[in-house]
Scaffold this motif. Structure first.
Motif, PDB file in Angstrom:
ATOM      1  N   ASN A  51      21.983   8.511 -44.530  1.00 22.04           N
ATOM      2  CA  ASN A  51      21.857   7.585 -43.240  1.00 22.04           C
ATOM      3  C   ASN A  51      20.581   6.753 -43.173  1.00 22.04           C
ATOM      4  O   ASN A  51      19.678   7.453 -42.849  1.00 22.04           O
ATOM      5  CB  ASN A  51      22.311   8.626 -42.076  1.00 22.04           C
ATOM      6  CG  ASN A  51      22.596   7.875 -40.948  1.00 22.04           C
ATOM      7  OD1 ASN A  51      22.587   6.577 -40.969  1.00 22.04           O
ATOM      8  ND2 ASN A  51      23.003   8.322 -39.719  1.00 22.04           N
ATOM      9  N   LYS A  52      20.726   5.461 -43.330  1.00 20.73           N
ATOM     10  CA  LYS A  52      19.511   4.736 -43.251  1.00 20.73           C
ATOM     11  C   LYS A  52      19.285   3.874 -41.951  1.00 20.73           C
ATOM     12  O   LYS A  52      18.452   3.286 -41.735  1.00 20.73           O
ATOM     13  CB  LYS A  52      19.451   3.979 -44.353  1.00 20.73           C
ATOM     14  CG  LYS A  52      19.172   4.489 -45.929  1.00 20.73           C
ATOM     15  CD  LYS A  52      19.516   3.435 -46.828  1.00 20.73           C
ATOM     16  CE  LYS A  52      20.880   3.362 -47.337  1.00 20.73           C
ATOM     17  NZ  LYS A  52      21.180   2.601 -48.346  1.00 20.73           N
ATOM     18  N   GLY A  53      20.356   4.366 -41.070  1.00 19.00           N
ATOM     19  CA  GLY A  53      20.336   3.508 -39.840  1.00 19.00           C
ATOM     20  C   GLY A  53      21.266   2.254 -39.962  1.00 19.00           C
ATOM     21  O   GLY A  53      21.739   1.743 -40.825  1.00 19.00           O
ATOM     22  N   LEU A  54      21.225   1.650 -38.693  1.00 23.67           N
ATOM     23  CA  LEU A  54      21.985   0.431 -38.637  1.00 23.67           C
ATOM     24  C   LEU A  54      21.461  -0.713 -39.490  1.00 23.67           C
ATOM     25  O   LEU A  54      22.393  -1.319 -40.276  1.00 23.67           O
ATOM     26  CB  LEU A  54      22.353   0.088 -37.135  1.00 23.67           C
ATOM     27  CG  LEU A  54      23.278  -1.276 -37.110  1.00 23.67           C
ATOM     28  CD1 LEU A  54      24.587  -0.880 -37.323  1.00 23.67           C
ATOM     29  CD2 LEU A  54      23.126  -1.434 -35.406  1.00 23.67           C
ATOM     30  N   LYS A  55      20.235  -0.994 -39.233  1.00 22.95           N
ATOM     31  CA  LYS A  55      19.441  -2.111 -39.902  1.00 22.95           C
ATOM     32  C   LYS A  55      19.443  -1.817 -41.654  1.00 22.95           C
ATOM     33  O   LYS A  55      20.034  -2.966 -42.248  1.00 22.95           O
ATOM     34  CB  LYS A  55      18.168  -2.230 -39.599  1.00 22.95           C
ATOM     35  CG  LYS A  55      17.389  -3.397 -40.205  1.00 22.95           C
ATOM     36  CD  LYS A  55      16.009  -3.652 -39.812  1.00 22.95           C
ATOM     37  CE  LYS A  55      15.272  -4.673 -40.390  1.00 22.95           C
ATOM     38  NZ  LYS A  55      13.719  -4.723 -40.001  1.00 22.95           N
ATOM     39  N   GLY A  56      19.312  -0.739 -42.264  1.00 20.42           N
ATOM     40  CA  GLY A  56      19.354  -0.442 -43.681  1.00 20.42           C
ATOM     41  C   GLY A  56      20.814  -0.723 -44.268  1.00 20.42           C
ATOM     42  O   GLY A  56      21.036  -1.227 -45.102  1.00 20.42           O
ATOM     43  N   THR A  57      21.957  -0.071 -43.268  1.00 23.19           N
ATOM     44  CA  THR A  57      23.113  -0.105 -43.952  1.00 23.19           C
ATOM     45  C   THR A  57      23.547  -1.445 -43.855  1.00 23.19           C
ATOM     46  O   THR A  57      24.428  -2.215 -44.940  1.00 23.19           O
ATOM     47  CB  THR A  57      24.018   0.570 -42.901  1.00 23.19           C
ATOM     48  OG1 THR A  57      23.679   2.071 -43.067  1.00 23.19           O
ATOM     49  CG2 THR A  57      25.433   0.463 -43.364  1.00 23.19           C
ATOM     50  N   PHE A  58      23.192  -2.482 -42.669  1.00 25.04           N
ATOM     51  CA  PHE A  58      23.374  -4.006 -42.707  1.00 25.04           C
ATOM     52  C   PHE A  58      22.972  -4.592 -43.773  1.00 25.04           C
ATOM     53  O   PHE A  58      23.490  -5.382 -44.492  1.00 25.04           O
ATOM     54  CB  PHE A  58      23.144  -4.449 -41.391  1.00 25.04           C
ATOM     55  CG  PHE A  58      23.546  -5.741 -40.889  1.00 25.04           C
ATOM     56  CD1 PHE A  58      24.927  -6.075 -40.668  1.00 25.04           C
ATOM     57  CD2 PHE A  58      22.679  -6.674 -41.163  1.00 25.04           C
ATOM     58  CE1 PHE A  58      25.434  -7.352 -40.912  1.00 25.04           C
ATOM     59  CE2 PHE A  58      23.044  -8.017 -40.738  1.00 25.04           C
ATOM     60  CZ  PHE A  58      24.403  -8.294 -40.737  1.00 25.04           C
ATOM     61  N   ASN A  59      21.675  -4.297 -43.934  1.00 28.67           N
ATOM     62  CA  ASN A  59      20.861  -5.094 -45.086  1.00 28.67           C
ATOM     63  C   ASN A  59      21.555  -4.717 -46.549  1.00 28.67           C
ATOM     64  O   ASN A  59      21.760  -5.570 -47.434  1.00 28.67           O
ATOM     65  CB  ASN A  59      19.753  -4.647 -45.231  1.00 28.67           C
ATOM     66  CG  ASN A  59      18.664  -5.471 -44.212  1.00 28.67           C
ATOM     67  OD1 ASN A  59      19.335  -6.328 -43.514  1.00 28.67           O
ATOM     68  ND2 ASN A  59      17.658  -4.919 -43.913  1.00 28.67           N
ATOM     69  N   ASP A  60      21.897  -3.492 -46.786  1.00 26.07           N
ATOM     70  CA  ASP A  60      22.655  -3.086 -47.791  1.00 26.07           C
ATOM     71  C   ASP A  60      24.087  -3.713 -48.457  1.00 26.07           C
ATOM     72  O   ASP A  60      24.401  -4.281 -49.173  1.00 26.07           O
ATOM     73  CB  ASP A  60      22.915  -1.495 -48.127  1.00 26.07           C
ATOM     74  CG  ASP A  60      21.511  -0.882 -48.477  1.00 26.07           C
ATOM     75  OD1 ASP A  60      20.422  -1.573 -48.943  1.00 26.07           O
ATOM     76  OD2 ASP A  60      21.306   0.348 -48.269  1.00 26.07           O
ATOM     77  N   ALA A  61      24.665  -3.677 -47.204  1.00 24.55           N
ATOM     78  CA  ALA A  61      25.969  -4.607 -46.997  1.00 24.55           C
ATOM     79  C   ALA A  61      25.851  -6.179 -47.389  1.00 24.55           C
ATOM     80  O   ALA A  61      26.633  -6.562 -48.171  1.00 24.55           O
ATOM     81  CB  ALA A  61      26.736  -4.307 -45.738  1.00 24.55           C
ATOM     82  N   LEU A  62      24.940  -6.894 -46.950  1.00 23.73           N
ATOM     83  CA  LEU A  62      24.494  -8.068 -47.040  1.00 23.73           C
ATOM     84  C   LEU A  62      24.193  -8.222 -48.557  1.00 23.73           C
ATOM     85  O   LEU A  62      24.649  -9.273 -49.377  1.00 23.73           O
ATOM     86  CB  LEU A  62      23.626  -8.550 -46.382  1.00 23.73           C
ATOM     87  CG  LEU A  62      23.878  -9.158 -44.904  1.00 23.73           C
ATOM     88  CD1 LEU A  62      22.784  -9.514 -44.119  1.00 23.73           C
ATOM     89  CD2 LEU A  62      25.127 -10.221 -44.770  1.00 23.73           C
TER      90      LEU A  62
END
Length: 95
Positions: free
Chosen positions: A44-55
């Motif tokens: 779990n990397k947090g919302l920002k890390g997950t969003f950056n990985d998805a992009l």
């Protein structure tokens, strides 16, 4: 225990009686079919890390046709939503 922190699962050191260590991985490991190809799965990397990985996954996707199709579907759904709520689109047009 924090409100926003997720609780970690307990781990036990149980090995089955007839489990062969030379097999393919642990029989108790639940893994999705495409986990090794995704960057968003894992700790779990947090919302920002997950969003950056998805992009990054979206940018590095070799199937560009699917990306365009998704963007067109989102645009059509957005226009339908704006039409339903009776939004005036003339504010975006020059006079």
């Amino acid at each position: 225990m924090g409100i926003l922190k997720l609780r970690k699962n307990k781990k036990f050191s149980y090995t089955p009686r007839y489990y062969d260590d030379k097999g393919e991985g642990s029989p108790f490991e639940i893994k999705h079919k495409f986990d090794e190809h995704r960057k968003t799965v894992g700790a779990n990397k947090g919302l920002k890390g997950t969003f950056n990985d998805a992009l990054n996954d979206l940018k590095n996707n070799p199937d560009r046709q699917a990306n365009k199709r998704i963007l067109i579907i989102i645009a059509v759904l957005l226009l339908v939503f704006l039409f339903i709520i009776d939004f005036d689109l003339s504010i975006f047009l020059p006079k």
